[in-house]
Motif scaffolding. Structure first.
Motif, short mmCIF file in Angstrom:
data_model
loop_
_atom_site.label_atom_id
_atom_site.label_comp_id
_atom_site.label_asym_id
_atom_site.label_seq_id
_atom_site.Cartn_x
_atom_site.Cartn_y
_atom_site.Cartn_z
N GLU A 32 0.83 -1.21 0.00
CA GLU A 32 0.00 0.00 0.00
C GLU A 32 0.86 1.25 0.00
O GLU A 32 0.58 2.23 -0.69
CB GLU A 32 -0.92 0.02 1.23
CG GLU A 32 -2.14 -0.87 1.05
CD GLU A 32 -2.93 -1.05 2.34
OE1 GLU A 32 -2.68 -0.32 3.31
OE2 GLU A 32 -3.81 -1.95 2.34
N ALA A 33 1.94 1.23 0.77
CA ALA A 33 2.84 2.38 0.81
C ALA A 33 3.56 2.55 -0.52
O ALA A 33 3.68 3.66 -1.05
CB ALA A 33 3.83 2.23 1.96
N GLU A 34 4.00 1.42 -1.07
CA GLU A 34 4.71 1.48 -2.37
C GLU A 34 3.83 2.10 -3.45
O GLU A 34 4.31 2.82 -4.32
CB GLU A 34 5.12 0.06 -2.81
CG GLU A 34 6.36 -0.47 -2.10
CD GLU A 34 7.64 0.29 -2.45
OE1 GLU A 34 7.62 1.14 -3.36
OE2 GLU A 34 8.66 0.04 -1.77
N HIS A 35 2.55 1.82 -3.35
CA HIS A 35 1.58 2.35 -4.29
C HIS A 35 1.59 3.88 -4.30
O HIS A 35 1.25 4.50 -5.29
CB HIS A 35 0.20 1.85 -3.85
CG HIS A 35 -0.81 1.83 -4.92
ND1 HIS A 35 -0.64 1.09 -6.07
CD2 HIS A 35 -2.01 2.46 -5.04
CE1 HIS A 35 -1.69 1.29 -6.85
NE2 HIS A 35 -2.54 2.10 -6.25
N LEU A 36 1.97 4.45 -3.16
CA LEU A 36 1.96 5.92 -3.04
C LEU A 36 3.38 6.52 -3.13
O LEU A 36 3.57 7.71 -2.90
CB LEU A 36 1.31 6.33 -1.71
CG LEU A 36 -0.17 5.98 -1.59
CD1 LEU A 36 -0.66 6.21 -0.16
CD2 LEU A 36 -1.01 6.82 -2.56
N ARG A 37 4.35 5.68 -3.45
CA ARG A 37 5.73 6.17 -3.57
C ARG A 37 5.79 7.35 -4.54
O ARG A 37 5.23 7.31 -5.63
CB ARG A 37 6.65 5.05 -4.07
CG ARG A 37 8.11 5.47 -4.17
CD ARG A 37 8.96 4.38 -4.77
NE ARG A 37 9.25 3.29 -3.84
CZ ARG A 37 10.28 3.28 -2.99
NH1 ARG A 37 11.11 4.30 -2.95
NH2 ARG A 37 10.47 2.25 -2.20
N GLY A 38 6.44 8.41 -4.11
CA GLY A 38 6.57 9.57 -4.98
C GLY A 38 5.33 10.46 -5.01
O GLY A 38 5.33 11.53 -5.59
N ARG A 39 4.27 9.97 -4.37
CA ARG A 39 3.02 10.75 -4.39
C ARG A 39 2.73 11.42 -3.06
O ARG A 39 1.96 12.37 -3.01
CB ARG A 39 1.84 9.84 -4.76
CG ARG A 39 1.90 9.34 -6.19
CD ARG A 39 0.67 8.50 -6.45
NE ARG A 39 0.47 8.28 -7.86
CZ ARG A 39 0.64 7.11 -8.47
NH1 ARG A 39 1.04 6.06 -7.78
NH2 ARG A 39 0.43 6.99 -9.76
N VAL A 40 3.28 10.87 -2.00
CA VAL A 40 3.10 11.51 -0.69
C VAL A 40 4.46 11.76 -0.06
O VAL A 40 5.44 11.10 -0.39
CB VAL A 40 2.21 10.68 0.27
CG1 VAL A 40 0.87 10.37 -0.34
CG2 VAL A 40 2.91 9.40 0.70
#
Lengths: 294, 225
Positions: A32-40
């Motif tokens: 789930e965190a990887e999914h947001l890498r670079g986005r948050v």
């Protein structure tokens, strides 16, 4: 760039909640965190939220950090006395964790081990003071540390609490005690939040407005009944009730809220409630997608 | 006062089973006032026990002014001497007082000691003090956050306050909302601006069982002797 540096530069920041699993399988939380890498900018890793026993915040913070994602270590006063709290703070620093969010913590009665003996040796204000003390080189007993941490300390505030005045007084104390940023309970009423910010702004600390992904009208009603400080207006409940596609509607509600809240505060804190896959869309639609440097 | 509540009759029956002569001993102070262990409750409980334990048991009834003072316990020496077991309707202090005065007799607790509190309204009691050993009521508008906040918070409410009440027990008002309202009413809200430092819990039970020795009083006693 770190959370501290981003705020120092006046960037509008986005953080997301990361929940450790009940068990040792961390694959889901990491994915789930990887999914947001670079986005948050950073991941706020909860400390047994709602007093439900889980894998520790520190472990998941470290696992995220190892992957080059920036964690925020949540620490509550519920389960540890001042000896254990200070020790865990030092452990976090030794593992390279800089951001710490200090909270009182939910009461054990709300969780899945309601028979437990709660601790609350410290409160959130004295925990912040203790952490600031460690940064200054000494523990709560006044003993000098061999190697000192460098924390960026945060705290929480509930703008929708009834009454709100005592919350503001406490927020002021938290700022005095060392809080450098504030994260709020979920906001659904921008006008009420604007009034809250009128009172909070003079404290001069960045505030991240909490955004919960609304999943259904039922969930909204449940929160209104059961979650102190959260008030979903009827208008949004109706949006969810009449939606053909609830995920679409949820994205729409979040995007609208973020657009209204953005001029009022310095960041947002996203709580996906399991709909993590929708967060990239929310961020793209609000022009906040290119957050954080990884 | 110390507020207590009678244990379920079945629990008491289990405890008392097997004894042939039982003294049900009430207490004339706190547990009388909270209707848990006075003369009337002693009588009712003795009657109930006679009916559930039948002929196998002989039950005597008595009440002392206070089970926590030797001089009052001394008054029931004979009755205690006739009993195999004493079922105390005093608080936990009373139960132990009987045991310390009469170590040969079995003492059974008929009540669960709940808290130190007051009668909020007829039939309703609320906790007010936890005997933390370091009173701070002068800083909190005379309302104790240690006893009345579920988390004993010292610097204001948590986020769990809902309509002025505590989220974990909605029947209880939030102690910090009470403190805020009281100080506002008194025009002393500035009291809340200062951070209350961490507590020294040594003064509380966390520092181990407590004992007070007053040298001035000890001297007087020793002189008399």
């Amino acid at each position: 760039m770190t959370l501290r540096a981003a705020l120092a530069q006046g960037q509008f920041v986005v953080t997301a909640e990361a929940s450790p699993p009940k068990g040792t399988n961390v694959a889901g939380a990491i994915a789930e965190a990887e999914h947001l890498r670079g986005r948050v900018q950073a991941f706020n890793v909860t400390d047994q939220q709602s007093s439900v026993m889980r894998l520790g915040s520190l472990a998941l913070c470290y696992l995220l950090k190892e992957r080059g994602l920036e964690p925020i270590f949540q620490v509550t006063c519920r389960d540890r006395n001042r000896i254990a709290l200070q020790s865990d703070l030092l452990s976090a620093a030794a593992l390279g964790i800089e951001n710490v969010l200090c909270l009182t913590g939910d009461h054990v009665k709300l969780g899945d081990h309601p028979q437990a003996k709660p601790v609350f040796d410290l409160d959130s204000v004295s925990l912040l003071r203790a952490a600031a003390g460690l940064v200054a080189g000494q523990d709560m007993a006044g003993k000098k540390l061999d190697g000192t941490p460098d924390f960026f300390l945060g705290a929480v505030v509930s703008p929708g609490a009834d009454p709100v005045e005592p919350q503001l007084l406490k927020m002021e104390k938290k700022a005095q005690a060392g809080a450098e940023f504030f994260q709020t309970q979920a906001i659904f009423d921008p006008d009420a939040f604007a009034r809250f910010m009128e009172a909070a702004r003079p404290m001069g600390k960045p505030v991240f407005a909490g955004i919960i992904m609304l999943k259904s009208a039922g969930m909204a009603r449940f929160m209104n009944r059961n979650v102190p400080g959260v008030h979903v207006p009827d208008r949004l409940i109706e949006v969810m009730e009449t939606a053909k596609d609830r995920q679409e509607a949820s994205v729409g509600v979040a995007v609208e809220l973020i657009r209204q809240l953005r001029p009022l505060c310095q960041g947002i804190h996203l709580m996906a409630m399991g709909w993590d896959h929708l967060l990239p869309r929310v961020l793209e639609a609000t022009g906040l997608a290119a957050q954080g440097v990884v | 006062m110390i507020v207590a509540q009678q244990k379920p009759l079945e629990d008491i029956r289990q405890m008392a089973r097997g004894f042939r002569r039982l003294l049900v001993l009430g207490c004339g102070t706190c547990t009388t006032i909270c209707f848990a262990g006075g003369e009337k409750e002693v009588g009712l409980l003795a009657t109930s026990l006679r009916s559930v334990l039948g002929q196998e048991i002989e039950i005597e009834e008595a009440v002392v002014q206070r089970q926590c003072e030797w001089e009052f316990l001394d008054q029931v020496g004979e009755a205690v001497g006739r009993a195999e077991a004493v079922l105390s309707l005093g608080c936990g202090v009373g139960v132990q007082g009987i045991g310390e005065r009469y170590p040969g007799v079995v003492v059974l607790p008929g009540l669960n000691t709940a808290f130190m509190g007051l009668t909020e309204a007829p039939g309703i009691w609320g906790e007010r003090c936890m005997a933390c050993g370091d009173c701070l009521l002068h800083r909190t508008g005379g309302i104790c956050p240690v006893a009345r906040c579920a988390k004993s918070l010292l610097n204001g409410p948590c986020g769990g306050v809902q309509d002025g009440h505590c989220e974990i027990s909605p029947e209880n008002p939030c102690a910090w909302v009470l403190i805020y309202d009281r100080l506002m009413q008194q025009g002393r809200l500035e009291q809340l601006e200062e951070i209350i430092p961490v507590r020294d819990w040594k003064a509380s039970h966390s520092g181990g069982p407590r004992r007070i020795v007053r040298p001035d009083l000890r001297e007087m006693v020793e002189e008399e002797v």
